[in-house]
Design an enzyme around this catalytic site. Structure first.
Site, mmCIF file in Angstrom:
data_model
loop_
_atom_site.group_PDB
_atom_site.id
_atom_site.type_symbol
_atom_site.label_atom_id
_atom_site.label_comp_id
_atom_site.label_asym_id
_atom_site.label_seq_id
_atom_site.Cartn_x
_atom_site.Cartn_y
_atom_site.Cartn_z
ATOM 1 N N THR A 1 17.055 24.860 2.012
ATOM 2 C CA THR A 1 17.879 25.881 3.203
ATOM 3 C C THR A 1 19.329 26.066 3.017
ATOM 4 O OG1 THR A 1 15.957 26.396 4.193
ATOM 5 C CG2 THR A 1 17.667 27.241 5.709
ATOM 6 N N GLY B 1 15.901 21.873 5.558
ATOM 7 C CA GLY B 1 15.251 20.777 5.624
ATOM 8 C C GLY B 1 13.757 21.411 5.724
ATOM 9 N N GLY B 2 13.081 22.466 6.418
ATOM 10 C CA GLY B 2 12.118 22.924 6.123
ATOM 11 C C GLY B 2 11.995 22.383 7.657
ATOM 12 N N ASP C 1 5.227 30.452 3.991
ATOM 13 C CA ASP C 1 5.483 29.915 5.305
ATOM 14 C C ASP C 1 4.942 30.533 6.759
ATOM 15 O OD1 ASP C 1 8.196 28.099 4.777
ATOM 16 O OD2 ASP C 1 9.471 29.571 5.753
#
Ligand code: GLY
Length: 565
Positions: A376, A468-469, A418
Site C-alpha cells: 500500500t 503494511g496491511g 479484504d
C-alpha cells in the site's frame, strides 16, 4: 509499450533539479516553511515541490502526487484501486475523512470464493479479475481537488501524463520490485506486455515508459471522471474483467461514489488524534490500543524494552480480537457499541497481565499466513496555511490482482480479499472476520489503512500513515507513542524498531536484526511466540513545530523521500 534505454530528454530535464538536489541531500529529513510532504517516491515528492512552488495548496499537491505515484510506484500507487484521506481544512479548521475505498461488484455474493464443499478456492480472491473491487481512487482524487484544490485540474494531472509518456528512470528499488513480481505479473498478457516488453528484466538506470497509461491519464486530464467511470476507459475495464471471468460491470463503475465520513477522534495524553473510521478499522483499533496503554506508567519503559513490547502487544491482541468481530462497512453493519468507551476499555484492560500472556489459540485456531506481503502507499502533505492531507491508497497486495486493463496501462486491485471470505478463514494479512465483514453487493471491504492527523491545543502537530496491511495500525500507533510518551523527535520515532501482534496468528512479529537477544528471551519467558519479518510499516510523516517550521520524514525502511518549500 516500448522499453527505452535512452534519456527521455524533455521531461527528465524538467526533473533535473530533483536529481541534483537528491544527490546533494541524501538525508530523508528536511525542514520547510511553506509546505512539506513525504512520499514513497523521490520523483513524486519532487512533483509535490513543483506544485507548492506554483502556489498550490496541500490538496493540489496531494492530487498531483496521487497521480504521479500511479506512474512511478506501480506496485501500490494507482488509479485501479482505492483508499482514504484524512484532511484538515485550514479555512474552517474542520477535519474530515474521505472514503474512496473500492466496493464489491453488484453481482458479488457471500460465498463467491468457496467451492461446493465450502472450501476457499485458491487464489480466486487475490489474483485476476475475480479479485477486483470497483476502483475508487480517481473519484477520491477528483473530490479532493473539487472541494479544496486551488490550481486547475489539467495542470495537476499533467505531471503524471508527462511521466508516463516520457518515462522515468528505474531505481534499484523498482528494478528489484519488478524482478520479484515478474512471474506473477506475466501470467496476464496485458501485464506482461506492459511491464516486461520483450520479456526483458529491468536494470537500475533504465527508463520505464508507459504510453498506454499516458493515454488514460490524458483522458482523465480532459474529462475528469467521465471516461473512467462511464466512457472509453470504463469500456476497457469491463471488457478486460469479463475476458477473465470477473464481475465488474458498467453499472458498478457508473454508480461508484465517494463518501465523506466523520473521523474517529480521541485523546491520547495531550494529543487530539483524528484517524480513519470504518470501513477502515485503523482509527478504532489505534484508539483502543492507545487508550489501553495510556493508563500505564512508562517511566521504566523504553521503546524496545520487554515491558513495553509486552504491554503494547497484549493491548493490540485485545483490539484486533474486536476487529474480527465488530468492524465492517458502516453502510451495511452497525458496530453494536462504542468500542472506545472508557468503561469498556477499563474492562478490557483488566485482561492484561503484565507478567505473562495466554494463548489466542484457546479462543480460535490461528493459521500463520504464507502469502505474499501486502503493499500500500501513504503520503503526508502540509502547507503553511495549516491544510493537512494524509492519503493512504492501495491495490491491496503488491501490483494488486496483477491484471492490467487492456490498452489502458494500469493495474486493477485485489481488494476483495479484504472481506471475510468465510468465518475464521484468514486473508492475506492473516486477519480473520465474520458477519460484519462478509461479502455483500456494493459493500466496502474492511481495511486497516490509517491516515492520521494529530493536533495539540487545536493546532496541527503531525500527520502520518503507512502501508503494511494490518501492520499499518501497529506501526502508526507505535510512532505516536514514541513521539508522545518517549518524547523522541520525528526521525528517531520513525527509526525505532517495530513489532506487531494482531491476535491471530498468535505471535509477536519483530523486525529482524533489530532487537537484542535479551529482549527476545524476555518475551519468550513471558509466554510469547516470536516470529521475525524484514520490516513493519513505512511511515511518511510531517511534524509542525510551535513556530510553524515543518519537518518532513520518509521512513528509511523504504525508497521514499521528504521534501517541500
Ligand atoms: N488492503 C489493505 C487494507 O486496506 O488494509
Amino acid at each position: 509499450m516500448i522499453k527505452q534505454r535512452y534519456m527521455a530528454a524533455a521531461f527528465l530535464l524538467a526533473l533535473l533539479p530533483f536529481f541534483i538536489s537528491g544527490c546533494k541531500n541524501s538525508s530523508v529529513t528536511s525542514y520547510y516553511e511553506k509546505g512539506a510532504l513525504a512520499t514513497a517516491s523521490p520523483i513524486a515528492t519532487n512533483i509535490g515541490e513543483q506544485v507548492f512552488a506554483k502556489g498550490g495548496n496541500a490538496f493540489d499537491v496531494a492530487v498531483a502526487v496521487g497521480f504521479a505515484l500511479a506512474v512511478v510506484h506501480p506496485e501500490a500507487g494507482n488509479i485501479g484501486g482505492g483508499g482514504f484521506a484524512v484532511i484538515r481544512d485550514a479555512s474552517t479548521k474542520e477535519i474530515k475523512a474521505l472514503d474512496f475505498r473500492e466496493k464489491a461488484p453488484l453481482a458479488s455474493s457471500e460465498k463467491m470464493y468457496l467451492d461446493s464443499m465450502g472450501n476457499l478456492i485458491e487464489n480466486m480472491s487475490t489474483v485476476g479479475a475475480n479479485a477486483c473491487g470497483v476502483p475508487g481512487t480517481l473519484a477520491g482524487l477528483y473530490e479532493l481537488w473539487q472541494e479544496h484544490g486551488s490550481l486547475k485540474w489539467p495542470e495537476l494531472v499533467n505531471y503524471a501524463v508527462l511521466l508516463a509518456d516520457s518515462g522515468f528512470i528505474v531505481n534499484a528499488y523498482q528494478a528489484e520490485s519488478f524482478a520479484k513480481y515478474k512471474d506473477r505479473l506475466s501470467v496476464f498478457d496485458e501485464s506482461s506486455r506492459l511491464f516486461f516488453p520483450g520479456n526483458e528484466n529491468w536494470q537500475k538506470g533504465d527508463t520505464f515508459v508507459n504510453r498506454e497509461l499516458g493515454w488514460t491519464l490524458a483522458q482523465i486530464q480532459k474529462d475528469g471522471l467521465v471516461s473512467f467511470y462511464t466512457g472509453d476507459i470504463a469500456d476497457s475495464i469491463v471488457a478486460t474483467v469479463k475476458r477473465y471471468g470477473g464481475l465488474i460491470s458498467h453499472e458498478d463503475l457508473a454508480s461508484y461514489q465517494i463518501k465523506w465520513r466523520k473521523p474517529v477522534s480521541f485523546r491520547f495524553d495531550s494529543l487530539q488524534i483524528y484517524s480513519m473510521p470504518p470501513p477502515s478499522s485503523g482509527g478504532l483499533i489505534m484508539g483502543q490500543i492507545l487508550k489501553l496503554v495510556e493508563a500505564y506508567d512508562f517511566s521504566k519503559y523504553d521503546p524496545a524494552s520487554i515491558e513495553y513490547i509486552h504491554l503494547f502487544c497484549e493491548s493490540a491482541r485485545l483490539a484486533f480480537a474486536d476487529r474480527s468481530e465488530y468492524l465492517g462497512d458502516p453502510d451495511f453493519y452497525n458496530i453494536p457499541f462504542d468500542i472506545l468507551d472508557e468503561n469498556y476499555i477499563s474492562k478490557r484492560r483488566e485482561l492484561i497481565n503484565l507478567n505473562t500472556t495466554n494463548s489466542s489459540l484457546e479462543i480460535l485456531p490461528g493459521i500463520m499466513p504464507t502469502y505474499e506481503s501486502g503493499q500500500t502507499t501513504h503520503y503526508s502533505v502540509v502547507d503553511a496555511q495549516g491544510n493537512m492531507v494524509a492519503v493512504t491508497y492501495t491495490l491491496n497486495s503488491s501490483y494488486g490482482s496483477k491484471l492490467a486493463v487492456s490498452g489502458c496501462g494500469f493495474l486493477l486491485n485485489n481488494e476483495m480479499d479484504d472481506f471475510a471470505l468465510a468465518p475464521g478463514v484468514p486473508n492475506l494479512y492473516g486477519l480473520v472476520g465474520g458477519e460484519a465483514n462478509k461479502i455483500e453487493p456494493a459493500k466496502r471491504m474492511l481495511s486497516s489503512m490509517s491516515p492520521t492527523i494529530v493536533l495539540k491545543n487545536d493546532k496541527p502537530l503531525f500527520i502520518l500513515g503507512s502501508p503494511g496491511g494490518s501492520q499499518i495500525i501497529t506501526a502508526v500507533t507505535q510512532v505516536i507513542v514514541s513521539l508522545s510518551r518517549f518524547r523522541l523527535p520525528l526521525e528517531r520515532a520513525l527509526a525505532q524498531p517495530r513489532f506487531h501482534h494482531q491476535w491471530l496468528p498468535d505471535n509477536i512479529l519483530l523486525e529482524e536484526k533489530s532487537f537484542d537477544i535479551n529482549v527476545k528471551q524476555g518475551l519468550l519467558k513471558l509466554g510469547h511466540v516470536i516470529k521475525e519479518t524484514d520490516m513493519i510499516g513505512e511511515i511518511h510523516a510531517v511534524y509542525i513545530d510551535g513556530a510553524g517550521l515543518m519537518t518532513a520524514v520518509a521512513d528509511s525502511r523504504g525508497p521514499g523521500h521528504a521534501g517541500g518549500q
